[in-house]
Design a protein around this motif. Structure first.
Motif, PDB file in Angstrom:
ATOM      1  N   MET A   1       0.799  -1.098  -0.096  1.00  0.00           N
ATOM      2  CA  MET A   1      -0.038   0.086   0.001  1.00  0.00           C
ATOM      3  C   MET A   1       0.684   1.102  -0.042  1.00  0.00           C
ATOM      4  N   ASP A   2       0.704   2.127  -0.731  1.00  0.00           N
ATOM      5  CA  ASP A   2       1.294   3.557  -0.622  1.00  0.00           C
ATOM      6  C   ASP A   2       0.771   4.473   0.444  1.00  0.00           C
ATOM      7  N   TYR A   3       1.792   5.033   1.097  1.00  0.00           N
ATOM      8  CA  TYR A   3       1.458   5.909   2.469  1.00  0.00           C
ATOM      9  C   TYR A   3       1.935   7.248   1.993  1.00  0.00           C
ATOM     10  N   ALA A   4       1.445   8.114   2.166  1.00  0.00           N
ATOM     11  CA  ALA A   4       1.968   9.643   1.905  1.00  0.00           C
ATOM     12  C   ALA A   4       2.165  10.536   3.070  1.00  0.00           C
ATOM     13  N   PHE A   5       3.278  10.756   3.229  1.00  0.00           N
ATOM     14  CA  PHE A   5       3.755  11.536   4.653  1.00  0.00           C
ATOM     15  C   PHE A   5       5.078  12.253   4.230  1.00  0.00           C
ATOM     16  N   THR A   6       5.324  13.480   5.096  1.00  0.00           N
ATOM     17  CA  THR A   6       6.162  14.103   4.879  1.00  0.00           C
ATOM     18  C   THR A   6       7.194  14.342   6.061  1.00  0.00           C
ATOM     19  N   LEU A   7       8.598  14.483   5.872  1.00  0.00           N
ATOM     20  CA  LEU A   7       9.570  14.303   6.976  1.00  0.00           C
ATOM     21  C   LEU A   7      10.291  15.730   6.836  1.00  0.00           C
ATOM     22  N   LYS A   8      10.271  16.665   7.836  1.00  0.00           N
ATOM     23  CA  LYS A   8      11.047  17.824   7.731  1.00  0.00           C
ATOM     24  C   LYS A   8      12.123  17.908   8.810  1.00  0.00           C
ATOM     25  N   TYR A   9      13.434  18.243   8.068  1.00  0.00           N
ATOM     26  CA  TYR A   9      14.463  18.386   9.019  1.00  0.00           C
ATOM     27  C   TYR A   9      15.138  19.755   9.006  1.00  0.00           C
ATOM     28  N   GLN A  10      16.020  19.978  10.187  1.00  0.00           N
ATOM     29  CA  GLN A  10      16.885  21.094  10.117  1.00  0.00           C
ATOM     30  C   GLN A  10      18.197  20.383   9.634  1.00  0.00           C
ATOM     31  N   LEU A  11      18.889  21.156   8.771  1.00  0.00           N
ATOM     32  CA  LEU A  11      20.190  20.664   8.491  1.00  0.00           C
ATOM     33  C   LEU A  11      21.268  21.635   9.201  1.00  0.00           C
ATOM     34  N   ALA A  12      22.605  20.744   9.016  1.00  0.00           N
ATOM     35  CA  ALA A  12      23.821  21.416   9.803  1.00  0.00           C
ATOM     36  C   ALA A  12      24.371  22.178   8.557  1.00  0.00           C
ATOM     37  N   ALA A  13      25.368  23.192   9.255  1.00  0.00           N
ATOM     38  CA  ALA A  13      25.897  24.093   8.385  1.00  0.00           C
ATOM     39  C   ALA A  13      26.505  23.478   7.163  1.00  0.00           C
ATOM     40  N   GLU A  14      27.303  22.418   7.365  1.00  0.00           N
ATOM     41  CA  GLU A  14      28.094  21.651   6.508  1.00  0.00           C
ATOM     42  C   GLU A  14      27.214  21.021   5.321  1.00  0.00           C
ATOM     43  N   ASP A  15      25.869  20.794   5.702  1.00  0.00           N
ATOM     44  CA  ASP A  15      24.818  20.341   4.704  1.00  0.00           C
ATOM     45  C   ASP A  15      23.918  21.175   4.007  1.00  0.00           C
ATOM     46  N   CYS A  16      24.470  22.355   3.338  1.00  0.00           N
ATOM     47  CA  CYS A  16      23.648  23.299   2.776  1.00  0.00           C
ATOM     48  C   CYS A  16      23.959  23.205   1.039  1.00  0.00           C
ATOM     49  N   ASP A  17      24.476  22.222   0.552  1.00  0.00           N
ATOM     50  CA  ASP A  17      24.760  22.220  -0.763  1.00  0.00           C
ATOM     51  C   ASP A  17      23.614  21.172  -1.290  1.00  0.00           C
ATOM     52  N   HIS A  18      22.700  21.879  -1.852  1.00  0.00           N
ATOM     53  CA  HIS A  18      21.282  21.136  -2.189  1.00  0.00           C
ATOM     54  C   HIS A  18      21.404  20.125  -3.151  1.00  0.00           C
ATOM     55  N   GLU A  19      22.163  20.429  -4.251  1.00  0.00           N
ATOM     56  CA  GLU A  19      22.271  19.345  -5.118  1.00  0.00           C
ATOM     57  C   GLU A  19      22.909  18.131  -4.715  1.00  0.00           C
ATOM     58  N   GLN A  20      23.973  18.522  -3.875  1.00  0.00           N
ATOM     59  CA  GLN A  20      24.676  17.103  -3.412  1.00  0.00           C
ATOM     60  C   GLN A  20      23.706  16.550  -2.282  1.00  0.00           C
ATOM     61  N   LEU A  21      22.905  17.187  -1.649  1.00  0.00           N
ATOM     62  CA  LEU A  21      21.878  16.446  -0.681  1.00  0.00           C
ATOM     63  C   LEU A  21      20.984  15.808  -1.751  1.00  0.00           C
ATOM     64  N   VAL A  22      20.334  16.250  -2.722  1.00  0.00           N
ATOM     65  CA  VAL A  22      19.490  15.508  -3.266  1.00  0.00           C
ATOM     66  C   VAL A  22      20.104  14.158  -3.967  1.00  0.00           C
ATOM     67  N   GLU A  23      21.340  14.215  -4.454  1.00  0.00           N
ATOM     68  CA  GLU A  23      21.971  13.116  -4.869  1.00  0.00           C
ATOM     69  C   GLU A  23      22.124  12.058  -3.689  1.00  0.00           C
ATOM     70  N   ARG A  24      22.493  12.433  -2.786  1.00  0.00           N
ATOM     71  CA  ARG A  24      22.812  11.635  -1.529  1.00  0.00           C
ATOM     72  C   ARG A  24      21.585  10.885  -1.200  1.00  0.00           C
ATOM     73  N   LEU A  25      20.367  11.611  -0.952  1.00  0.00           N
ATOM     74  CA  LEU A  25      19.129  11.007  -0.626  1.00  0.00           C
ATOM     75  C   LEU A  25      18.753  10.164  -1.845  1.00  0.00           C
ATOM     76  N   ALA A  26      18.839  10.468  -2.950  1.00  0.00           N
ATOM     77  CA  ALA A  26      18.580   9.486  -4.075  1.00  0.00           C
ATOM     78  C   ALA A  26      19.094   8.095  -3.806  1.00  0.00           C
ATOM     79  N   GLU A  27      20.528   8.210  -3.701  1.00  0.00           N
ATOM     80  CA  GLU A  27      21.518   7.063  -3.443  1.00  0.00           C
ATOM     81  C   GLU A  27      20.982   6.278  -2.200  1.00  0.00           C
ATOM     82  N   ALA A  28      20.527   6.876  -1.293  1.00  0.00           N
ATOM     83  CA  ALA A  28      20.148   6.408   0.210  1.00  0.00           C
ATOM     84  C   ALA A  28      18.832   5.617   0.098  1.00  0.00           C
TER      85      ALA A  28
END
Length: 174
Positions: free
Chosen positions: A1-28
């Motif tokens: 079954m498909d579940y729709a939900f949202t997770l909201k996070y606060q980022l650390a200063a070193e994690d502000c490169d959004h393009e890199q974050l998107v890539e890391r999230l996809a790989e994970a």
């Protein structure tokens, strides 16, 4: 079954490169999420995750995000905190109808998490109350994901309470 939900996070200063974050999230394994990076220092992931149950869907997403961004701090799991307007929309009724129900059943209607302007409730409390009354079409998967998001948020908040305070409060809030 498909579940729709949202997770909201606060980022650390070193994690502000959004393009890199998107890539890391996809790989994970977060390739089933729409990623929002509009607010500086924050990230929101709107998931539609196929899973056997709501808990497995949210738990696996939490694990995937932690693997991709270990320093990210969970702010909120949604759907959970709502005002009357949002609760009414989810339940398929008008805000006025929801308010009438709240006023007509003041002793039975779920208590808000925050009373003020605006007041805020746990969505699962309102949906469960409506479901128990009968006559309302509350989707079981929506109720399950709202209950699970509430549990995640409560666990997150409980983790931040001092152990001595927790012990002293247990007898008072039971």
């Amino acid at each position: 079954m498909d579940y729709a939900f949202t997770l909201k996070y606060q980022l650390a200063a070193e994690d502000c490169d959004h393009e890199q974050l998107v890539e890391r999230l996809a790989e994970a394994g977060c390739d089933d999420a729409t990623i929002g990076v509009g607010q500086p220092g924050r990230i929101a992931l709107a998931f539609t995750r196929d899973s056997a149950d709501a808990w497995s869907a949210i738990f696996s997403a939490l694990q995937n995000v932690k693997q991709a961004i270990p320093s990210a701090r969970l702010v909120e799991a949604a759907p959970d905190f709502v005002g009357l307007t949002d609760a009414a929309e989810v339940a398929g009724m008008t805000r006025q109808n929801m308010r009438k129900l709240m006023l007509a059943h003041a002793t039975e209607f779920p208590a808000p998490v925050h009373e003020g302007n605006p007041s805020v409730w746990h969505l699962s409390d309102i949906l469960a109350w409506l479901n128990a009354r009968g006559g309302y079409r509350i989707e079981a998967d929506l109720l399950d994901i709202a209950k699970t998001a509430k549990q995640v948020n409560l666990a997150k908040e409980a983790r931040e309470i001092e152990p001595e305070v927790t012990h002293e409060l247990e007898a008072l809030v039971a």
